[in-house]
Design an enzyme around this catalytic site. Structure first.
Site, PDB file in Angstrom:
ATOM      1  N   LYS A  57     -10.782   2.451  -1.874  1.00 21.07           N
ATOM      2  CA  LYS A  57     -10.499   2.867  -3.253  1.00 21.07           C
ATOM      3  C   LYS A  57     -10.718   1.732  -4.255  1.00 21.07           C
ATOM      4  O   LYS A  57     -11.219   1.965  -5.363  1.00 21.07           O
ATOM      5  CB  LYS A  57      -9.083   3.410  -3.386  1.00 21.07           C
ATOM      6  CG  LYS A  57      -7.978   2.375  -3.308  1.00 21.07           C
ATOM      7  CD  LYS A  57      -6.634   2.984  -3.601  1.00 21.07           C
ATOM      8  CE  LYS A  57      -5.530   1.948  -3.525  1.00 21.07           C
ATOM      9  NZ  LYS A  57      -5.652   0.886  -4.535  1.00 21.07           N
ATOM     10  N   THR A  58     -10.354   0.498  -3.884  1.00 19.46           N
ATOM     11  CA  THR A  58     -10.545  -0.627  -4.803  1.00 19.46           C
ATOM     12  C   THR A  58     -12.034  -0.848  -5.064  1.00 19.46           C
ATOM     13  O   THR A  58     -12.451  -1.083  -6.203  1.00 19.46           O
ATOM     14  CB  THR A  58      -9.920  -1.911  -4.226  1.00 19.46           C
ATOM     15  OG1 THR A  58      -8.542  -1.664  -3.932  1.00 19.46           O
ATOM     16  CG2 THR A  58     -10.018  -3.061  -5.218  1.00 19.46           C
ATOM     17  N   ASP A 101      -4.833   2.754 -11.318  1.00 14.47           N
ATOM     18  CA  ASP A 101      -4.739   2.624  -9.865  1.00 14.47           C
ATOM     19  C   ASP A 101      -3.320   2.968  -9.399  1.00 14.47           C
ATOM     20  O   ASP A 101      -2.364   2.873 -10.172  1.00 14.47           O
ATOM     21  CB  ASP A 101      -5.100   1.188  -9.469  1.00 14.47           C
ATOM     22  CG  ASP A 101      -5.362   1.046  -7.989  1.00 14.47           C
ATOM     23  OD1 ASP A 101      -5.482   2.065  -7.288  1.00 14.47           O
ATOM     24  OD2 ASP A 101      -5.466  -0.114  -7.519  1.00 14.47           O
ATOM     25  N   GLU A 102      -3.184   3.361  -8.125  1.00 15.25           N
ATOM     26  CA  GLU A 102      -1.881   3.646  -7.499  1.00 15.25           C
ATOM     27  C   GLU A 102      -1.040   4.602  -8.354  1.00 15.25           C
ATOM     28  O   GLU A 102       0.152   4.375  -8.592  1.00 15.25           O
ATOM     29  CB  GLU A 102      -1.103   2.337  -7.254  1.00 15.25           C
ATOM     30  CG  GLU A 102      -1.840   1.317  -6.410  1.00 15.25           C
ATOM     31  CD  GLU A 102      -1.922   1.679  -4.930  1.00 15.25           C
ATOM     32  OE1 GLU A 102      -1.535   2.811  -4.572  1.00 15.25           O
ATOM     33  OE2 GLU A 102      -2.386   0.837  -4.143  1.00 15.25           O
ATOM     34  N   GLN A 158       1.156   8.025   0.425  1.00 17.91           N
ATOM     35  CA  GLN A 158       1.588   6.627   0.419  1.00 17.91           C
ATOM     36  C   GLN A 158       2.575   6.334  -0.702  1.00 17.91           C
ATOM     37  O   GLN A 158       2.739   5.194  -1.125  1.00 17.91           O
ATOM     38  CB  GLN A 158       0.370   5.702   0.293  1.00 17.91           C
ATOM     39  CG  GLN A 158      -0.604   5.818   1.460  1.00 17.91           C
ATOM     40  CD  GLN A 158      -1.746   4.832   1.369  1.00 17.91           C
ATOM     41  OE1 GLN A 158      -1.595   3.639   1.592  1.00 17.91           O
ATOM     42  NE2 GLN A 158      -2.926   5.337   1.022  1.00 17.91           N
ATOM     43  N   ARG A 204      -1.674   0.419   8.645  1.00 15.09           N
ATOM     44  CA  ARG A 204      -2.014  -0.997   8.372  1.00 15.09           C
ATOM     45  C   ARG A 204      -2.849  -1.576   9.507  1.00 15.09           C
ATOM     46  O   ARG A 204      -3.505  -2.604   9.338  1.00 15.09           O
ATOM     47  CB  ARG A 204      -0.746  -1.850   8.247  1.00 15.09           C
ATOM     48  CG  ARG A 204       0.221  -1.533   7.115  1.00 15.09           C
ATOM     49  CD  ARG A 204      -0.439  -1.367   5.790  1.00 15.09           C
ATOM     50  NE  ARG A 204      -0.773   0.030   5.564  1.00 15.09           N
ATOM     51  CZ  ARG A 204      -1.646   0.448   4.651  1.00 15.09           C
ATOM     52  NH1 ARG A 204      -2.288  -0.417   3.899  1.00 15.09           N
ATOM     53  NH2 ARG A 204      -1.904   1.731   4.488  1.00 15.09           N
TER      54      ARG A 204
END
Length: 599
Positions: free
Chosen positions: A34-35, A221-222, A252, A558
């Site tokens: 996504k980044t 973002d987020e 998340q 993770r």
């Protein structure tokens, strides 16, 4: 932008980058890039669409994320002299706006920004001014309540009308006085930065239109982590053009305790009926086994949409479910697995639900010379609350210890007075360390001071309670304190260099919350038990239980290659032995993907 660069994106990423008009919701799963997608989108707007960089606003949650975004955009630029868009946190962006336009609501451009320590000192002055005893009113709890109010855009006047019960009514008296004190000091706190910016926008339509014209494209973002104030700020800036692109993943969303509202991302389509929804579901991080297990786990949540994660990576190893006798055997298992694996220490991460769980792991790692560091936190015996209680206990062995006296006095003179009275009544050679510790906690009311109605406050309380576990192993207070001192000695820089902890090649220990956004080849998730994961506080609330499942999902994703879940038959925690069942989440992992060990 050269076609070759766009070809590096998968079809979903390419669609997300190329869609530049109107509202866009990018649902991005863990490890889906996504980044990278956001950075390419900003570069695409500048180079392909000819958008002036000054007309693009990228909003992140951390300075680290903002810096990473800038670096990626810079690498994609072919012109070293090219201007860069506004990229920063909500607070940083709002601070810039207030420096320019704060004057419209009587905020001078040279205002100060108070951090938490400044806020505490200011509130203590307010408490004295209105003659409230800070020994009975927890300043941190009051500030947390005020912060929550500001994040919900609740003014002092409105708060007063909503207040119910002694604590809220007390806050309703302090909130307006605290705001007056900030104004007198020409200062804002962090929550004011967003709240005051919204106030300017709502009171001055011309100012709002100016910033809407400045930022033709807004990227957030987020988005699943936004609170009400951040949500309103974003919606106001989007305006009628609605060139807003938000990125996030409901799966998340793990920060409800900080005020994050998952409803913001869930209602995006309702807010923007013409919104284009794009799903980034290909995972580049983890093995097929990990992705299938994570997908199976999160499917048990029903309150939000789930992404259908998939990967072209190798199948990988099965997920290990490891049962140990107790928490010490659990820590020794970690130590052996790490020591015997032919990898760098930095390839390993140990994740836990509560900070207090690190204590046993730290002590075992120190004994077995496994170098480690704690991310997003402090080593157990260096935590403020632990050092405070140890200062009290040292006074029972040496009443003339000036260092401990000084520390205890800073915690509170009245509390210190009660401790000194107790010290006259107890013989440290006859009473056990646990008995003395419990009496110290009782007379000092230290745990009550920590009750600030936040996750951080609960964590500090759990840390103090975990000292009871240490105390159970000793018959005298002197032996207990000597052991603590020896463990603390292991933390010294010279010893740290000997163990390798001064380098980056160390095992990372952290809470599951801290782990979000990170990745490691091998991940241990410890304390996979009912009452720990999921946490006991979540067991009676379905929505809180779903957040615990999302937390487990975040921990699982993770890992790149291997995942270990460990649980103990019995666990000495907070000074009491418990016999917890294995986590209910185990039954939500496909049986064919797991391998059960008993060590």
């Amino acid at each position: 932008m050269p076609k070759l660069i766009l070809d590096r994106l998968n079809p979903s990423q390419k669609e997300a980058v190329a869609q530049t008009e109107g509202p866009i919701l990018i649902l991005a799963g863990p490890g889906s890039g996504k980044t990278r997608c956001l950075a390419y989108k900003i570069a695409f707007l500048i180079r392909e669409k000819g958008i002036n960089p000054n007309q693009i606003l990228g909003v992140t949650f951390t300075n680290k994320a903002a810096n990473e975004m800038r670096e990626r955009v810079q690498k994609l630029s072919e012109n070293p002299k090219q201007k860069f868009p506004w990229i920063g946190t909500f607070h940083a962006i709002c601070a810039k706006i207030l420096r320019r336009d704060g004057k419209y609501i009587d905020i001078p451009p040279n205002f100060l920004i108070y951090d938490e320590a400044d806020q505490i000192q200011l509130l203590k002055k307010v408490l004295k001014k209105i003659d409230l005893n800070e020994q009975k009113i927890n300043p941190q709890a009051v500030l947390n309540a005020i912060s929550s109010a500001k994040n919900e855009l609740v003014s002092p006047d409105t708060y007063a009308t909503l207040a119910s019960g002694f604590f809220q009514e007390t806050v309703s008296r302090l909130y307006p006085e605290y705001q007056k004190a900030l104004t007198q000091n020409n200062a804002l706190d962090f929550d004011d930065l967003i709240m005051k910016t919204i106030e300017i926008f709502e009171k001055n339509p011309s100012i709002l239109n100016y910033w809407r014209n400045c930022f033709q494209h807004l990227l957030v973002d987020e988005y699943q982590d936004t609170n009400k104030a951040q949500y309103v700020f974003s919606k106001l800036l989007a305006g009628s053009k609605q060139n807003i692109c938000v990125v996030g993943d409901p799966g998340q969303s793990i920060y409800a305790w900080r005020g994050a509202d998952i409803r913001n991302i869930l209602q995006f389509k309702a807010d923007y009926p013409k919104a284009k929804i794009i799903r980034l579901e290909q995972n580049y991080r983890s093995t097929q086994t990990i992705i299938e297990a994570a997908s199976s786990l999160i499917q048990h949540n029903i309150s939000h949409p789930k992404l259908a994660l998939w990967t072209e990576n190798l199948v990988g190893e099965s997920i290990k479910i490891v049962e140990t006798l107790d928490e010490e055997k659990e820590a020794h298992f970690l130590s052996r697995e790490i020591a015997f694996d032919d990898r760098q220490f930095s390839d390993f991460a140990v994740l836990y639900r509560t900070n207090a769980q690190s204590r046993v792991i730290e002590e075992v790692f120190l004994k077995t010379k496994i170098p480690y560091t704690i991310l997003g936190g402090t080593r157990f015996y260096e935590r403020k609350e632990i050092k405070d209680i140890l200062a009290y206990l040292r006074l029972f062995v040496n009443p003339h210890d000036s260092v401990s006296l000084g520390r205890a006095e800073k915690v509170g003179k009245h509390r210190l007075g009660r401790i000194l009275e107790l010290q006259k009544e107890i013989n440290p050679n006859q009473a056990s360390p646990l008995e003395i510790l419990d009496q110290v906690l009782a007379v000092s009311q230290y745990l009550e001071m920590l009750k600030d109605k936040t996750e951080e406050g609960e964590s500090r309380i759990e840390n103090v309670k975990e000292l009871r576990s240490v105390a159970t192993d000793f018959h005298s207070l002197a032996d207990f304190l000597e052991n603590v001192a020896l463990v603390q000695q292991e933390y010294l820089p010279d010893t740290g260099k000997l163990l390798g902890s001064a380098s980056n090649n160390v095992v990372k220990l952290m809470t599951l919350h801290t782990a979000k956004g990170l990745e490691f080849p091998i991940v241990f998730i410890v304390g996979f038990e009912e009452g720990l994961l999921p946490h006991s506080r979540s067991l009676i609330d379905k929505l809180e239980l779903e957040e615990e499942r999302r937390l487990c999902y975040v921990g699982l994703t993770r890992a790149k290659e291997k995942v270990y879940f460990t649980h103990a038959q019995r666990r000495l925690f907070f000074g009491s032995t418990s016999f917890n069942e294995v986590s209910r989440f185990l039954d939500e992992l496909p049986a064919e993907l797991i391998e059960k060990w008993q060590v």
